[in-house]
Enzyme design. Structure first.
Site, PDB file in Angstrom:
ATOM      1  CG  ASP A 139      42.939  37.520  40.042  1.00  0.00           C
ATOM      2  OD1 ASP A 139      41.856  36.963  40.250  1.00  0.00           O
ATOM      3  OD2 ASP A 139      43.461  38.453  40.387  1.00  0.00           O
TER       4      ASP A 139
ATOM      5  CG  ASP B  70      40.330  40.284  41.365  1.00  0.00           C
ATOM      6  OD1 ASP B  70      39.421  39.683  41.832  1.00  0.00           O
ATOM      7  OD2 ASP B  70      41.144  40.804  41.765  1.00  0.00           O
TER       8      ASP B  70
END
Length: 731
Positions: free
Chosen positions: A628, A423
């Protein structure tokens, strides 16, 4: 209700009396037979069992199953009937010393022959020396071996008891048969020395195993026993068990912080190295969080307690490390299958050796000695220790670096990783963006920032905090907003001053039919510079553009080296972000990312991970946010930053205790080295038996040498695993 639909309860408890991989298999089989038990894992190195069972399964039923198998549980009982670990300091040294002292006179004549001197100890003296070694100091082998026989199974103790008893019994038979003709050739030294060597091996093994738990011992040592609590009547030293959430704790310079909390008064440098692996002290001020177990280096701190006892960060770390060390790696299943049939096969080989030599040569004394050598060399201690000791050492060294591995499977699987997906925000970048530009459409100069701040006043998103900081610095009065809601993956909606407003991504504006072309050129330039752009629109009557906000987020200082370290390990790097392509490319080019996936909705991150896996890649996902979590769970290994959300950490197999992406390469490197140790250990464990058993059966291995080799196998496996403790970061 069917028990399958109920949530399972995990029981962890110590097992006493296990000596080899066969013992592990027998305990697991006994526990699996208990009604309601769904999964069992027994670890020889930690001597602990982990059982997942239905709520209807009682601790007493588990204890009974273990006892029926010939073992015992703990030494103290808890409320659910499950034992807790004893405070044992390991194997005592004195039986080894005494056995060696009694065995030495039996071995001296053999040593004297090497120097051309022939002399012997009287046969009755040999009997007097060997008997206490065999039946007193070696009684543990008979007790455990008998329990194994009663349970219809075999273990290391049974092999030792049978082998040494055969050598001892042969010597007693020869002594009584030939005593009147002088001292015959006896084999008391073989049985006595084998018992001594096995005792020595178990003692050395016990010492080495305790070193593999050094990480947990070090973490437990960080827990202070008392805290200084501020009360209306003054500061009082209070036992930790009596400290409550909300109490104000006083920490003087040089003292260890006893609780998790938030600093209310004071500032200092705090050493968190044993918790996060961060080598340098961290500056802390009022409003900052502190973790129990860290050391207050400088100033006086007043801390409001937010977590104590089992809920503290330190306690959760200890539980996570213990859990990882207690559970089995997938490769251990191979060992379990082998050990299930190992002892019966060895007994058959020993019997065939005895009959083969006896019938072929008529020399039954030599036949017995060869069978004894088979029994002794085959003890499967090393097989049972090969994997768990390496896992314990690997998770221990990882914990010291600030890398928490949730289970052994994550540690083993991580060695195969060839692709790491990151990420961006908060993982590769600081996660503290600032508002660098606010460009209003014509006629909205005085509305863009006030309206944007009103919409995001209650949000904890990093971009929202950046807007609020900018509004505060501009001295703007905060407007009230109604009907505020998040639109997943797109932005937010709200009503401010009677206007229906929408704030979010270019995709969101496109879906709403908002024309952003009037600001397209400045937006493109900002995106090319690596800025993240959000748009504000008024959709009260018809969709109309209010303006554009641009945010900047600097890459973390360690991110470049983190990417280089991964690439040096032969790992491909991917960045998966919801940001626009320009911003993603700007950060990716600075860091040297191999591949970039931009403008990805949170729900699609997991799909990208799965696509990489479908392409034959072994993928680790690194993230820190709620969005996430699905991708972390979908990856072969999920790696979460502890600076992020609890949801992300629960979904991940590995948690990094500080927000340093360089720890990703460290985690994979530790995993690779741990797996290498597991393979080395299993090779040597199998090699001892594959080479030793045929040699013993062929009469080429003296029983004493066989005993030494068996003891050495266990010690060498544990010692090899302990070499992991010397791990250090490459470069």
């Amino acid at each position: 209700m069917n028990t399958a639909t109920l949530s399972l309860i995990e029981h962890q408890f110590p097992i006493e009396g296990m000596t080899c991989a066969s013992c592990v298999g027998r305990v697991e089989k006994a526990l699996k037979a208990v009604a309601g038990v769904k999964a069992v894992s027994v670890n020889l190195a930690t001597e602990r069992a982990t059982v997942n069972a239905a709520p209807s399964t009682t601790g007493a039923s588990l204890v009974a199953a273990v006892q029926k198998a010939g073992y015992s549980v703990g030494t103290e009982s808890t409320e659910d009937g499950i034992g807790v670990p004893s405070k044992s300091k390991g194997e005592p040294w004195w039986p080894v010393a005494l056995a060696a002292a009694l065995s030495l006179p039996l071995v001296l004549p053999m040593l004297a022959m090497l120097f051309g001197t022939e002399w012997t100890v009287n046969g009755w003296m040999q009997l007097a020396l060997a008997t206490p070694v065999q039946f007193w100091l070696g009684a543990r082998f008979y007790r455990a071996g008998w329990k194994a026989v009663r349970a219809g199974a075999g273990n290391m103790d049974l092999l030792v008891a049978l082998g040494t008893s055969a050598g001892y019994g042969l010597s007693v038979y020869l002594l009584f048969k030939h005593a009147e003709h002088g001292t015959p050739h006896l084999y008391f030294e073989a049985s006595a020395v084998i018992v001594t060597l096995v005792l020595l091996g178990k003692w050395l093994e016990s010492r080495a195993k305790r070193q593999t738990t050094a990480a947990i011992a070090a973490l437990n040592a960080l827990k202070p026993e008392v805290a200084r609590v501020r009360t209306p009547s003054g500061d009082l030293d209070v036992p930790m068990a009596r400290v409550k959430v909300g109490d104000t704790v006083v920490i003087r310079p040089g003292e260890r912080i006893p609780v998790d909390g938030v600093i209310t008064i004071g500032s200092s440098q705090v050493d968190e190295s044993l918790i996060t692996g961060e080598s340098l002290p961290v500056a802390k001020h009022a409003g900052d969080k502190v973790t129990g177990g860290a050391v207050n280096a400088e100033g006086l701190l007043l801390v409001e307690t937010t977590a104590v006892g089992a809920e503290s960060t330190l306690s959760r770390i200890v539980r996570m490390v213990e859990s990882a060390q207690a559970k089995k790696a997938p490769i251990q299943r191979i060992v379990d299958r082998v050990s299930a049939v190992f002892v019966p096969v060895v007994l058959v080989i020993a019997a065939l050796t005895l009959l083969g030599w006896g019938l072929a040569t008529g020399h039954w004394e030599q036949a017995i000695l060869n069978a004894v050598a088979v029994l002794v060399i085959a003890c499967p201690c090393a097989l049972g220790l090969a994997t768990p000791t390496a896992i314990m050492a690997g998770t221990g060294v990882a914990a010291r670096q600030g890398i928490l591995i949730k289970d052994a499977e994550a540690l083993e699987v991580a060695h195969r990783i060839d692709t790491v997906a990151f990420d961006k925000t908060g993982t590769l970048t600081e996660g503290k963006p600032t508002l660098v530009a606010a460009v209003a459409a014509t006629g909205h100069d005085d509305k863009l920032l006030p309206w944007s701040a009103a919409i995001q006043a209650g949000s904890e998103h990093p971009l929202a905090r950046a807007v609020m900081n900018a509004a505060e610095q501009a001295g703007l009065a905060l407007l009230s907003a109604a009907k505020v809601s998040a639109v997943p993956g797109r932005g937010m909606s709200a009503e401010v001053q009677g206007r229906a407003l929408r704030l979010g991504s270019p995709r969101y504006m496109q879906e709403l039919g908002v024309d952003t072309s009037v600001l397209a050129e400045p937006a493109r330039k900002l995106q090319d510079d690596g800025r993240t752009v959000s748009w504000l629109a008024d959709v009260t009557e018809s969709p109309a553009l209010v303006g554009m906000l641009a945010f900047g987020d600097a890459p973390k200082a360690s991110a470049i080296n983190a990417i280089r370290s991964l690439q040096a390990l032969g790992i491909r790097t991917v960045m998966v972000t919801g940001d626009n392509l320009g911003s993603a490319l700007a950060v990716g080019s600075v860091l040297g990312i191999d591949h970039i996936e931009a403008e990805v909705l949170p729900a699609d991150k997991a799909a990208i991970v799965n696509r990489l896996k479908d392409g034959g890649r072994s993928v680790a996902m690194v993230g820190d946010g709620i969005n996430d979590a699905p991708a972390l769970a979908s990856a072969d290994v999920g790696i979460a930053m502890s600076t992020g959300t609890d949801v992300a950490m629960h979904a991940a197999g590995i948690t990094l205790m500080r927000g340093d992406p360089a720890l990703v390469a460290d985690a994979i490197d530790i995993s690779r080295r741990t797996y290498r140790k597991i393979r080395q250990n299993l090779f040597w464990a199998f090699a001892y038996n594959v080479i030793g058993i045929p040699l013993a059966a062929a009469g080429l291995l003296n029983p004493v040498v066989a005993g030494a080799a068996m003891a050495l196998s266990s010690v060498s496996v544990v010692s090899n695993a302990l070499l992991l403790r010397a791990w250090h970061r490459r470069g």
